[in-house]
Design an enzyme around this catalytic site. Sequence first.
Site, short mmCIF file in Angstrom:
data_model
loop_
_atom_site.label_atom_id
_atom_site.label_comp_id
_atom_site.label_asym_id
_atom_site.label_seq_id
_atom_site.Cartn_x
_atom_site.Cartn_y
_atom_site.Cartn_z
N GLU A 263 0.83 -1.21 0.00
CA GLU A 263 0.00 0.00 0.00
C GLU A 263 0.87 1.26 0.00
O GLU A 263 0.58 2.22 -0.72
CB GLU A 263 -0.94 0.01 1.20
CG GLU A 263 -1.90 1.20 1.15
CD GLU A 263 -2.63 1.44 2.45
OE1 GLU A 263 -3.87 1.53 2.42
OE2 GLU A 263 -1.96 1.55 3.50
N TRP B 88 -8.58 -2.09 0.06
CA TRP B 88 -9.32 -1.01 -0.61
C TRP B 88 -10.45 -1.52 -1.51
O TRP B 88 -11.27 -0.72 -1.99
CB TRP B 88 -8.36 -0.17 -1.46
CG TRP B 88 -7.57 0.79 -0.64
CD1 TRP B 88 -6.35 0.59 -0.06
CD2 TRP B 88 -7.96 2.13 -0.29
NE1 TRP B 88 -5.94 1.71 0.63
CE2 TRP B 88 -6.91 2.66 0.51
CE3 TRP B 88 -9.06 2.91 -0.56
CZ2 TRP B 88 -6.95 3.97 1.02
CZ3 TRP B 88 -9.11 4.21 -0.05
CH2 TRP B 88 -8.06 4.71 0.74
N TYR C 286 -5.18 9.22 -1.27
CA TYR C 286 -3.84 9.51 -0.76
C TYR C 286 -2.75 9.73 -1.81
O TYR C 286 -2.10 10.78 -1.83
CB TYR C 286 -3.38 8.38 0.16
CG TYR C 286 -4.21 8.19 1.39
CD1 TYR C 286 -3.99 8.94 2.54
CD2 TYR C 286 -5.23 7.23 1.41
CE1 TYR C 286 -4.75 8.76 3.69
CE2 TYR C 286 -6.00 7.05 2.55
CZ TYR C 286 -5.76 7.80 3.68
OH TYR C 286 -6.51 7.62 4.81
N CYS D 245 -8.04 9.09 6.34
CA CYS D 245 -8.01 8.95 7.81
C CYS D 245 -6.70 9.50 8.35
O CYS D 245 -6.70 10.37 9.20
CB CYS D 245 -8.20 7.49 8.20
SG CYS D 245 -9.82 6.83 7.77
N ARG E 283 -7.32 11.44 11.71
CA ARG E 283 -8.63 11.93 12.18
C ARG E 283 -9.49 10.80 12.71
O ARG E 283 -10.27 10.99 13.66
CB ARG E 283 -9.37 12.66 11.05
CG ARG E 283 -9.76 11.74 9.91
CD ARG E 283 -10.77 12.35 8.95
NE ARG E 283 -11.10 11.38 7.91
CZ ARG E 283 -12.08 10.50 8.00
NH1 ARG E 283 -12.86 10.45 9.07
NH2 ARG E 283 -12.30 9.63 7.03
N ASP F 137 -9.25 3.31 13.55
CA ASP F 137 -9.75 1.98 13.89
C ASP F 137 -8.64 1.26 14.64
O ASP F 137 -7.70 0.74 14.04
CB ASP F 137 -10.13 1.24 12.60
CG ASP F 137 -10.59 -0.19 12.83
OD1 ASP F 137 -10.42 -0.72 13.95
OD2 ASP F 137 -11.11 -0.80 11.87
#
Length: 275
Positions: A57, A82, A105, A157, A177, A180
């Site tokens: 990733e 994703w 991103y 995130c 922000r 998980d």
Amino acid sequence: MKIYNDVLKQIMDTGVDRVGRNATTRALFAIQMRFKMADGFPAVTTKKLAFKAVKSELLWFLEGSNDDNRLKELNSSERTIWTDNAQADYWKPKAKFDGDLGRIYGIQWRKWQTTDGRIVDQIKEAVEKIKKNPSDRRIIVTAWNPGEIDQMALPPCHMLFQFFVANGRLSLHMIQRSCDMFLGVPFNIASYSLLLHMMAQVTGTVADECILTLNDAHIYHDHFDAVKEQLSREPMKLCTLKLNPEVKDIDGFKMEDIQLENYESHPSIPAKMIV
């Protein structure tokens, strides 16, 4: 990785239950975790880290890609973390091609579009600033682009990170922000620690400290049993990250150039990703 387990326990013991967009969570606000790279690479040990997914990733972000099919290729898999977002009902009508995730991103990191049409490569600029002006207080990369949130399958995130250089040692501070804690945050810790090491290698600095500020740090109620299982396990010794020393360009890293040495962990703990 005791610090990570301590945060899990803190949230379970003192967090506030809240009904959110997709499920009920138990959360705390603005928790900070600091990892010294000299202590070892912070790969979670109380369950197995999917490090192949971490590095694929990150390389995908650094390519400036938003194509889930490219991530599948890097990860040699039929699905990625994703894929559910790429196929979500709310996003598919907006997708321009199969696997399109919008201006997420990698696009923001490498192809930020200004109002006058210029393209800004934030990663390239960060590398140059670290090399030429290491005391610059603006070595910042942001994925949070308010004007393009509606063009993203998932708003970022981990939304912003900043570099700091002191005495030839490079640190990274990331602000997230939405966090998980069970599924995502171990991944984020490893990803940004890996990015720190990669940036240090290509700028001739030493990777020092990776700091994460976790704003909405939450545990899904559906993950409570998995978290309790993880908290019952004793953390193991941290492993070592090995990068190919021949790579001197941030765009030069490949999957085989990034390896963990002496990584040991407890078994995986299955849990559903809540989209």
